[in-house]
Design a protein around this motif. Structure first.
Motif, PDB file in Angstrom:
ATOM      1  N   TRP A  31      39.014  -5.485   0.668  1.00 39.53           N
ATOM      2  CA  TRP A  31      37.693  -5.532   1.267  1.00 39.53           C
ATOM      3  C   TRP A  31      36.628  -4.856   0.435  1.00 39.53           C
ATOM      4  O   TRP A  31      35.454  -5.109   0.592  1.00 39.53           O
ATOM      5  N   SER A  87      39.794  -8.673  11.005  1.00 40.05           N
ATOM      6  CA  SER A  87      39.987  -9.275  12.323  1.00 40.05           C
ATOM      7  C   SER A  87      38.652  -9.393  13.034  1.00 40.05           C
ATOM      8  O   SER A  87      38.002  -8.396  13.327  1.00 40.05           O
ATOM      9  N   ALA A  88      38.262 -10.621  13.319  1.00 42.23           N
ATOM     10  CA  ALA A  88      36.969 -10.865  13.936  1.00 42.23           C
ATOM     11  C   ALA A  88      37.007 -10.706  15.451  1.00 42.23           C
ATOM     12  O   ALA A  88      35.967 -10.521  16.081  1.00 42.23           O
ATOM     13  N   THR A  89      38.180 -10.794  16.054  1.00 43.83           N
ATOM     14  CA  THR A  89      38.306 -10.690  17.505  1.00 43.83           C
ATOM     15  C   THR A  89      39.414  -9.698  17.858  1.00 43.83           C
ATOM     16  O   THR A  89      40.305  -9.434  17.036  1.00 43.83           O
ATOM     17  N   ARG A 120      42.833 -11.322  17.488  1.00 46.38           N
ATOM     18  CA  ARG A 120      43.279 -11.481  16.099  1.00 46.38           C
ATOM     19  C   ARG A 120      43.750 -10.152  15.528  1.00 46.38           C
ATOM     20  O   ARG A 120      44.733 -10.098  14.784  1.00 46.38           O
TER      21      ARG A 120
END
Length: 260
Positions: A258, A207-209, A212
Motif C-alpha cells: 500500500w 478491504s472496502a467493506t 470483505r
C-alpha cells in the motif's frame, strides 16, 4: 487421515481462524485489543482450575473468560475505567493462575503449552471443541452482524436505530471468551491476541467493506496457519509462534504494497 499430527494441527488452526478472522475485525474496529489480551491472560486461571478439579480444559478456561467479560461489563457500566478494570483483573487472574498451577504438579510441568500453545499436540477431541466453538462464534456474529457493525461504527447512530451498544459490546466480549477458550491449546495465552489482531490489521488496508475485511482476515489467518506449520516443520521452530510470525510477515508485506 486424522492420525497424522500435522493434519490434526492444520484442521485445528483452520477451525480457529474461522472465528478469529471476523471477530478480530471487530476487535480492531472497537479498539478491544487490550480486552482480548487481558481475557487470554485470565484464562490461565481457568487452566489451573480445570487441572485442580479434573475438568475439561475448555470448560475451565471458558468459565473464567466469561466471568471476566461479565465482571468487566458490570464494573465499566458503573463508571469504572475499562483500562483500569482490565489491568487489575487480567494481572490478578494471571497471578492467581500461576500460583494455582504451582500446586498442581502435572500442570507445573506443562504450563508452557498453555502460555505459548502446542498445536502439534491437539487431539481429535480438541478439533471437535475448536470447530464447535468457532461455529458458535461465527453463527453469533452472522446473526448479529448488522447490529454489531452499526454499534462499532457509531454508537449514537446505533442508539438512534434502537440498538443498545452496551449489549452488542457484551456479545463481542462473550464471543472473545469462547475464542480464548478454544485457542489456548493452539497458540497459547500469550499469542491469542496476535491471532485476532494481526490478520485483521493486514486485511484492513485493502478491504472496502466490513464483510470483505472479515473474509480477508480469515483467509490471511488460514495462510498464516499453513505457512507457520510448514515453517515449524522445516525450521524446527515452535508452531504457535511460527504461525503468528507468518501473519506478522503478511502484515508487513501489505504495508509495503500500500505504500507503493
Amino acid at each position: 487421515m486424522l492420525d497424522d499430527f500435522l493434519t490434526r494441527a492444520a484442521l485445528a488452526g483452520l477451525g480457529l481462524v474461522l472465528a478469529t478472522g471476523p471477530l478480530g475485525s471487530f476487535v480492531i474496529w472497537r479498539r478491544m485489543a487490550y480486552f482480548g489480551d487481558s481475557t487470554a491472560h485470565a484464562a490461565i486461571l481457568g487452566v489451573a482450575l480445570s487441572f485442580a478439579l479434573s475438568a475439561p480444559i475448555y470448560l475451565g478456561t471458558l468459565a473464567v473468560a466469561v466471568a471476566m467479560a461479565l465482571v468487566v461489563a458490570h464494573l465499566t457500566g458503573r463508571g469504572q475505567s475499562m483500562d483500569t478494570v482490565l489491568g487489575v483483573l487480567a494481572h490478578s487472574a494471571l497471578a492467581l493462575g500461576l500460583v494455582g498451577a504451582s500446586f498442581v504438579p502435572s500442570l507445573r510441568v506443562g504450563l508452557d503449552a498453555f502460555l505459548f500453545g502446542d498445536i502439534l499436540a491437539v487431539s481429535r477431541t480438541d478439533i471437535v471443541w475448536i470447530w464447535g466453538g468457532s461455529a458458535l462464534v461465527l453463527g453469533l456474529l452472522i446473526w448479529r452482524w448488522q447490529r454489531l457493525v452499526t454499534a462499532s461504527v457509531n454508537e449514537e447512530l446505533a442508539m438512534a436505530a434502537g440498538i443498545d451498544p452496551a449489549r452488542e459490546r457484551l456479545i463481542l466480549s462473550l464471543a472473545l471468551a469462547v475464542v480464548v477458550a478454544i485457542a489456548i491449546r493452539i497458540v497459547g495465552a500469550l499469542l491469542i491476541s496476535a491471532m485476532l489482531i494481526v490478520p485483521a490489521a493486514a486485511a484492513r488496508g485493502f478491504s472496502a467493506t466490513p464483510e470483505r475485511m472479515a473474509g480477508s482476515a480469515t483467509l490471511i489467518g488460514a495462510i498464516a496457519v499453513l505457512g507457520g506449520l510448514w515453517a515449524s516443520l522445516r525450521l524446527d521452530t515452535p508452531a504457535g509462534p511460527s504461525i503468528v510470525a507468518i501473519s506478522a510477515l503478511i502484515y508487513v508485506a501489505t504495508l509495503g504494497i500500500w505504500r507503493k
